[in-house]
Design a protein around this motif. Sequence first.
Motif, PDB file in Angstrom:
ATOM      1  N   THR A   1       0.038  -7.997   3.087  1.00 47.92           N
ATOM      2  CA  THR A   1       0.635  -7.904   4.413  1.00 47.92           C
ATOM      3  C   THR A   1       1.063  -6.472   4.656  1.00 47.92           C
ATOM      4  N   LEU A   2       0.555  -5.867   5.684  1.00 45.07           N
ATOM      5  CA  LEU A   2       0.844  -4.471   5.990  1.00 45.07           C
ATOM      6  C   LEU A   2       2.272  -4.318   6.494  1.00 45.07           C
TER       7      LEU A   2
ATOM      8  N   GLY B   1       3.097  -2.102   2.004  1.00 47.15           N
ATOM      9  CA  GLY B   1       3.231  -3.475   2.469  1.00 47.15           C
ATOM     10  C   GLY B   1       3.611  -4.395   1.332  1.00 47.15           C
ATOM     11  N   GLN B   2       3.339  -5.683   1.539  1.00 49.25           N
ATOM     12  CA  GLN B   2       3.676  -6.717   0.554  1.00 49.25           C
ATOM     13  C   GLN B   2       2.391  -7.294  -0.011  1.00 49.25           C
ATOM     14  N   LEU B   3       2.231  -7.201  -1.325  1.00 51.33           N
ATOM     15  CA  LEU B   3       1.038  -7.681  -2.009  1.00 51.33           C
ATOM     16  C   LEU B   3       1.366  -8.960  -2.775  1.00 51.33           C
ATOM     17  N   THR B   4       0.452  -9.912  -2.738  1.00 53.50           N
ATOM     18  CA  THR B   4       0.576 -11.147  -3.507  1.00 53.50           C
ATOM     19  C   THR B   4      -0.729 -11.373  -4.259  1.00 53.50           C
TER      20      THR B   4
ATOM     21  N   ILE C   1       4.622  -2.603  -2.050  1.00 56.63           N
ATOM     22  CA  ILE C   1       3.990  -1.292  -2.119  1.00 56.63           C
ATOM     23  C   ILE C   1       4.803  -0.323  -1.272  1.00 56.63           C
ATOM     24  N   THR C   2       5.366   0.707  -1.902  1.00 54.62           N
ATOM     25  CA  THR C   2       6.268   1.656  -1.248  1.00 54.62           C
ATOM     26  C   THR C   2       5.540   2.967  -0.973  1.00 54.62           C
TER      27      THR C   2
END
Length: 1457
Positions: free
Chosen positions: A783-784, A847-850, A911-912
């Motif tokens: 998710t970006l 973003g958010q990685l899964t 992810i920063t």
Amino acid sequence: MAQCVQSVQELIQDSFVPKVAVLCSEDAQKITRKNNLNFSELLRPFCRLTSEGHMRDSNNQVQVVKNLRISVNNVVTRPSVPTSGVHSPAQRRLLSEVVSASQPAEGGVANVITAGDYDLNISATTPWFEAYRESFLQSMPASDHEFLNHYLACLLVVSSSEAVPVEQFLKLSQEQHMIQHNGEYTNPKWFIPNTLKYYVLLHDMSQGDEQRADSVYEDMKQRYGSQGCYLLKINSRTAAAGTDEQIPDPWSQYLNKSSLQSQVRNPAMPCDESSNRQSINKGLRFNHTTPALTLVLCGRSCKLLDYKGKHSCELPSDKPTRRAKSLQFYTGVAAGTSHGACLTLNDHNRLRLFIQEFTFRGLLPHIEKNIRQLNDQLVSRKGLSRSLFSVTKKLFGGGKVPEKSIAELKNTSGLLYHPEAPELQIRKMADLCFLVQHYELAYSCYHTAKKDFLSDQAMLYAAGALEMAAVSAFLQGGAQRPYPAHYMDTAIQTYRDVCKNKVLAERCALFSAEVLKSQAKYSDAATLLIKMTSEDSDLCSALLLEQAAHCFINMRNPMVRKFAFHMILAGHRFSKAGQKRHALRCYCQAMQVYKGKGWSLAEDHINFTIGRQSFTLRQPENAVLAFRHILTNDSQQTATQQGAFLREYLYVYRNVPGVCEVALPQLPLPCINSSATRVYFGHERRLAEGEKQAATHVSLDQEFDQDLAAVWQDLEEQVVAAANRGVVPSTFYPTQCCLNSQTDNLHFPLAVVEEPIIVEVAFRNPLKVPLVLSDLSLLWKFTLKDFSRPQPQDVMVGDAVTITNEKEAIAPRVRKGKGGIPSVCKFLTFSLLSWQARLKLLPRQTGQLTILGLVYNLASTPSTGDSTINSNSPSVRGRQDLEIQGPRLNQTKEEKTSVSHGPDRRLDPTITPPMPLLEVFFLQFPTALLCGEIRKAYVEFCNVSHVPLCGLRVASTHPDFFTFGSSSLATPLTPLSPTSFENCSAYKTLATPPGATPGSVTAVTLVSAADFGSGGGGVFGTGGKRVAEIPLGEGTLTPGESTQLPLWLRGPDQEGVHEINFLFYYEGAEKGGKISHRVLRHTVFICASRSLSVRATACRSNTLPEEEGRNGSMLVFVDVENINTSEAGVREFHIAQVSSSSKQWRLHKCINPAENKDCKLTTRERGKLCFRATRCKPHEATSKSLEKYTFADLSLGNEQIISSTTPCADFFFRRCQSSESWRPLIAVETQGRHSRSQGAGPGGGAEDITGVVRKCNEVDLDIIVLWKAFVVEDNKQVILEGQLHVALQTIGKEACSLRQKEEAQEMVLLKFKPELPPPMTRPSMEQLSHLIKTNLHYPESYSHSFVQKSLCMIPVILTLSNCSLAQVDAIIDLRHKTTSPESLEVHGSFTWLGKTQYKLQLRAQEVMRLPLRAGFLHAGVYNLGTPRVFAKLADQGAMCETSQQTATPALIIINST
């Protein structure tokens, strides 16, 4: 056995019913054909009587016949076929098709049986078994030893439209007579010679003349009697008019049953013209059918030559049969054709009434009449003597016709009875009684016939009588006699073993099992059914085994395992019989018992069979599921069998339609231990480059250590606190570069964009055969998010863009690297092997990685055992999800009383934005050092990111091991010693001035601890004692920049292997990001070898030189021992220099210096040095320099080492800090070395007084021994340098450079009551004895003329020195004399002149001289040390004698002149 629709009584009654034959004229057949039925089929739904019938027995008793059913069939003749006792192939096909057509209904009623730990869902009924049993009983051929299947009557049916119906009746009657009494026809069989003929006039209401039909019927009643004929009117409506009204169709259920049964009654007849004509000439009636039509005539079907069913053959004119060309046989209808289209409900009632009239007025009276006649014949014969009757039978044969030798009498074909034989007459009577439900009389007759048959050894007849006697006994109402099960057992054994007739034995067993089941004797029924299984018929054996399994499960105490075992046997036999669906059902039911109970081999067999049967039945999904269970569990099969299982699974998997079109399915192999998944964030550690040694940091190759993780976390907290002014932020969370099952995974881990994420997945191959995996990749969802701008609370749907790679993973594209090699290669995992695969993700945006799971291709190696990978070997593509269960929650009461788990977010990184990335390299870094050895190395810091780096710090578990130097004292001193360059010395040295005396003070320097990072304002202050700032050029490292700094190392004081941890801390130039800082770990192992052991003791000096004034002095003894065992190739040690560091004291000079050379010590040699120490001069201890240390260097060689500079002073101050951590018990008495110069006034409390007294004995002096070691390495001499530290704390107490081993603390009992406050401590007598130091000044010898003057007076000065910082009261008592005889003999006696007691008061550190006079009367040697000195603090009452008496005797020699 399973539940049946019929009761056992109804089953037996419907299995043995009166049979009625039918002969129809051609016109009558045309009338019935309008309804797509023949006459026998027309009557079939109405053959069960709805009302009771009555008849009288031989005793004129009325017998009630209830629920009677008759069987009406067309007459079909065929050549005599000998009874073989087994089913023909056609019959077997029929039974197989009957069972195949009957399958369990979806959503049918199921029994839930609970037995122990088992909850079994079992079908309540088995309709396939009932259908098999019904077809089996209906296909039983008529035999000679019983009459139950013989025809009792014959219906002669003629149409009313015939020109002369009576003549047609006569023809049909003659035809029936010819068929029955002509010896050429063995079929059909007739019950009695005088068969009942019932004449039926069939009238078509839609076409015929009803008046003519009535007149013909009246004529028939006159000719045949009113009870022997009947007028049946049908077809009350036309087929066209019947489409509007819905009339029920009761014929379908009967026709569907008989459609398959008809195939076995009469096998396919030859269709050539000659054979047909020959058969017709013999009077045989044929019924033919086409492949598209189904013939239902007496349950038998044949093939037709033409579609219309006409035959072109002609009958000879001399035969009393109809011409073939005029014959038209009704052959039945195709599937889906309606029946009874011309019949109304009134016609249905007429048919029902016709059957009732025929039965009550024709059939039952006929049976009653024959029973009476047979009974009269038997009664008349019973009047004869049994003996005479027996003799007659023996002489005349009794009507029996023995056809074979006597030796074969036991064979069922070896003995035939004449039709009129009395034994058969009894059997006929018994069968007639049985058919009309007169079971008591039937049992009596069967029992009588049984005896006769057994006496004649007619075993087939005897077995039939036994069978029916047992059934009759069971069907008798009121339970007059118990069921004779042994009759049935004997009959079954006789049928099977003696008569070799398995068909009759099977029928007998079916009846007996039902009877036993109705009596709840399930065990006996199961035993009987199992006994009837054989290799002759797999279908029959399968059905019997299944029923036996149901018996086991229906027992009072269900035998679950026996049920499952026999279900498996039944499934196996079903499979052999081609009944795949029933086999699958049996295995599935048995699986309920074996699943999860440890029967691994049985489970594997069942699952494998279920998989195969499901695939055969085009159920690939079920097949895949079954094979998954085989491969998922820890199989105990052999490698060959496991390989077969795997290949079957892969073959089935590949044939599943559309398996990979929408989503990838889950693969069972290899096993993935999701909880053992490890995630690493960042680049993999770079290996050493030449002489550079890279920092170890964290890698997936390292094992996780919980204790070591706590150490790293503590170091990070210290360095974070140092970077934030001594406070750890509330948002602090320790850095975790590698996550596993033991780390804290409750928070979302942080990863940096453009830095890889490595996921290590633990695989395990549970099989003993190799597995081939290829094209592995990770499944993820992303998710970006843009962290550079603040995230609003209500994020729009369009802003949160979610990306996934699931579609790309279905058909992977092989991406090639620079060398053209696929990015994911095949690899091979072998049997029982645990293996880890590391897969890498490189995030490109924030973003958010899964991470969802894995996708890969699975294949097996060839069955030949070759472990090589074949690229052409078939493979399947699937996935496995990584589902990690978090730790169990156990905080609140609800969590403790329930089982709930927290989240595990190691696979959900955030992810920063970019962050700086530091790499550290070490040059010339040693792995082995001598204890205290100083070595110089270099550290290179590289910023390999695109972001500037700043705030570089380092924390370590051993801060005394290293130093980056002091920047304030970096200016080199001149002139430097030439040897320092030659030997690459780590110290700064100066050449000794020419003419300087060895052991004399060469340099005195004042140094502040803050200059070496050890003051209150330094980095090593209260903010973090283990944290040091690393000096950078401009405070930052730009992207791609590297810098190299010197690093001095000192070997640990304790020998052994030491693990030393470094934590490098750095920050980004931009603040406020999600990641505030980053760390880099490094661990080194240093092997420390023995070098020197230094022990030091401080003693008060008894002499007070005038030139020293009030400063005071003391003696320092330094004992040096070489404890090296030459393991490191050390030849000898040289003591190059001894330095001191203190705020109050400094070494003054060496009392016993060596002569122009260093102090050398070889192995196990010791040396002792004595130094004089003096207090610092007043100008050296001004108020401005209270926090500074005085360094004094006493060189014992040709060069001077500057101890007040790097690295000597650095390690000295770091050693001081670690020493404070070693001595936690004295932290109260020394608030730090900086407060020791502050005294306590005399007016304080007890603590102040104690401190004042204690400071009299304290010495704040550190000794630094600098040495050189000469080592031979590779035939070359190398000079090593080092330094050892000794901290002198108390006068008279020895201090050592080696830390003493701490003694184990004794166990302390727990105390639940608060302890009382400790009592106030007061100075001890020993401490008070050191308040005043005394010294006597006198001439060593004195000459006196005792002749001239008898008294010799010598002046003596007693010097008193106050060693404390408080006012002291002293009393000098001169009255003390030596009373010891030894002392008198050696020293003699003298007296003090003048005052003998003085009371004095000394101020702080005051020195007072008291003049005394001693008088001697004789010459000799005298000891002047007799004054007793008592001292106490000014405000204390207790006096204490000083320790002056224990000093060396003050001897004086008196000479007489």
